[in-house]
Design a protein around this motif. Structure first.
Motif, mmCIF file in Angstrom:
data_model
loop_
_atom_site.group_PDB
_atom_site.id
_atom_site.type_symbol
_atom_site.label_atom_id
_atom_site.label_comp_id
_atom_site.label_asym_id
_atom_site.label_seq_id
_atom_site.Cartn_x
_atom_site.Cartn_y
_atom_site.Cartn_z
ATOM 1 N N THR A 1 1.756 6.705 -7.638
ATOM 2 C CA THR A 1 2.866 5.761 -7.728
ATOM 3 C C THR A 1 2.441 4.454 -7.069
ATOM 4 O O THR A 1 1.434 4.391 -6.360
ATOM 5 C CB THR A 1 4.142 6.287 -7.042
ATOM 6 N N ILE A 2 3.208 3.398 -7.321
ATOM 7 C CA ILE A 2 2.974 2.099 -6.707
ATOM 8 C C ILE A 2 4.330 1.528 -6.304
ATOM 9 O O ILE A 2 5.334 1.779 -6.982
ATOM 10 C CB ILE A 2 2.220 1.147 -7.675
ATOM 11 N N CYS A 3 4.356 0.794 -5.204
ATOM 12 C CA CYS A 3 5.621 0.290 -4.663
ATOM 13 C C CYS A 3 5.616 -1.235 -4.564
ATOM 14 O O CYS A 3 4.560 -1.858 -4.417
ATOM 15 C CB CYS A 3 5.877 0.854 -3.272
ATOM 16 N N THR A 4 6.813 -1.817 -4.619
ATOM 17 C CA THR A 4 6.993 -3.239 -4.352
ATOM 18 C C THR A 4 8.142 -3.413 -3.377
ATOM 19 O O THR A 4 9.049 -2.584 -3.300
ATOM 20 C CB THR A 4 7.317 -4.042 -5.629
ATOM 21 N N VAL B 1 9.901 2.133 -6.274
ATOM 22 C CA VAL B 1 8.746 2.980 -6.593
ATOM 23 C C VAL B 1 8.566 3.065 -8.112
ATOM 24 O O VAL B 1 9.539 3.261 -8.850
ATOM 25 C CB VAL B 1 8.911 4.384 -5.991
ATOM 26 N N PHE B 2 7.324 2.937 -8.543
ATOM 27 C CA PHE B 2 6.963 2.923 -9.955
ATOM 28 C C PHE B 2 5.871 3.955 -10.216
ATOM 29 O O PHE B 2 5.046 4.231 -9.343
ATOM 30 C CB PHE B 2 6.407 1.546 -10.349
ATOM 31 N N ALA B 3 5.846 4.503 -11.422
ATOM 32 C CA ALA B 3 4.695 5.307 -11.858
ATOM 33 C C ALA B 3 3.509 4.360 -12.007
ATOM 34 O O ALA B 3 3.617 3.312 -12.647
ATOM 35 C CB ALA B 3 4.997 5.991 -13.178
ATOM 36 N N THR C 1 0.866 -1.172 0.000
ATOM 37 C CA THR C 1 0.000 0.000 0.000
ATOM 38 C C THR C 1 0.906 1.227 0.000
ATOM 39 O O THR C 1 2.068 1.162 0.444
ATOM 40 C CB THR C 1 -0.905 0.039 1.237
ATOM 41 N N ASN C 2 0.408 2.341 -0.478
ATOM 42 C CA ASN C 2 1.240 3.544 -0.483
ATOM 43 C C ASN C 2 1.599 3.979 0.931
ATOM 44 O O ASN C 2 2.696 4.483 1.183
ATOM 45 C CB ASN C 2 0.526 4.669 -1.235
ATOM 46 N N SER D 1 10.435 3.848 -11.664
ATOM 47 C CA SER D 1 10.726 5.264 -11.478
ATOM 48 C C SER D 1 11.967 5.482 -10.630
ATOM 49 O O SER D 1 12.956 6.006 -11.102
ATOM 50 C CB SER D 1 9.514 5.964 -10.852
ATOM 51 N N TRP D 2 11.949 5.047 -9.349
ATOM 52 C CA TRP D 2 13.128 5.254 -8.512
ATOM 53 C C TRP D 2 13.199 4.246 -7.369
ATOM 54 O O TRP D 2 12.234 3.563 -7.054
ATOM 55 C CB TRP D 2 13.171 6.672 -7.951
#
Length: 254
Positions: free
Chosen positions: A196-199, A239-241, A176-177, A227-228
């Motif tokens: 954004t979305i994270c893993t 972190v991804f768009a 979750t963000n 993204s970064w």
């Protein structure tokens, strides 16, 4: 490499061509702790290269004329020095090269924060679909935490290290963000936007230097563009768009 840097301090990636965008190295993504992809496993994968065939970022095939990537990969680049290579797992050879007709960066992209870090590349020639080259559907559903997702790309499998010769991939759960922000420093948590979305899997796995713009996929759709991250695989989320947040804009450009 320092874990955190002042956001306004930017350097040119050593893996980028001379006309590559000026970006902070911790924002670029490769695969650490991943596996080698088999031929045709990720037929949507694109290698963005310079006119000298130097890979500088990843991307994904959307349809027969459009490739998705990250804005920090394509900002400041020219059509003449941006080539989309499809249909190969090799970072340096094989595949089919397509010249660029147009580069469209998100109008609200912010180079300091990487907000709206998404872009589109229109190829000058039609991309022919084969068993090694296929488009991927743009994700339309908001993805929450705990969903299995796979990121793919070329490059460093350790840091320091050298770029991988063949395409690598890593499967990790989404966060979750709110969880993503809580795992980052206060300064970096501010760069985890709603779009954004994270893993995160575990320390020692994740993204590293050089192949931002590559696809994060789940359920047969692309849900994010690299993204970064904190270089490299040091125990912080990547972190991804978020594609579902940018899907309407992306479709409007085609």
């Amino acid at each position: 490499m320092l874990r955190f840097v002042v956001l306004c301090t930017l350097v040119v990636s050593a893996l980028s061509a001379s006309l590559s965008p000026v970006i902070d190295p911790e924002w670029e993504g490769f695969i650490v702790g991943g596996s080698t992809a088999s031929a045709g496993q990720f037929p949507h994968q694109v290698s963005l290269r310079s006119s000298a065939n130097a890979h500088f970022c990843g991307g994904f095939v959307i349809n027969n004329r459009w490739v998705g990537s990250a804005a920090h990969c394509t900002i400041g680049r020219t059509n003449a020095n941006t080539i989309s290579v499809v249909g190969t797992n090799s970072r340096t050879s094989g595949g089919v090269s397509h010249a660029t007709a147009r580069i469209v960066n998100h109008p609200s992209y912010n180079a300091n924060t990487l907000a709206n870090d998404i872009s589109m590349v229109q190829t000058a020639s039609t991309i022919t679909f084969t068993n090694l080259v296929q488009p991927i559907t743009l994700g339309s559903v908001f993805v929450g935490g705990g969903v299995s997702a796979t990121v793919s790309g070329w490059g460093q499998t350790s840091h320091p290290g050298s770029a991988a010769a063949n395409l690598m991939f890593l499967t990790a759960p989404t966060l979750t963000n709110a969880d993503c922000r809580s795992r980052h420093s206060t300064a970096n948590a501010a760069r985890v936007f709603d779009n954004t979305i994270c893993t995160f899997l575990r320390s020692g796995t994740g993204t590293c230097m050089g192949d931002s713009g590559g696809p994060l996929i789940s359920g047969g759709t692309v849900i994010g563009a690299v993204s970064w991250g904190i270089a490299c695989a040091q125990g912080f989320p990547d972190v991804f768009a978020r594609i579902s947040s940018h899907r309407t804009w992306m479709i409007s450009q085609m």
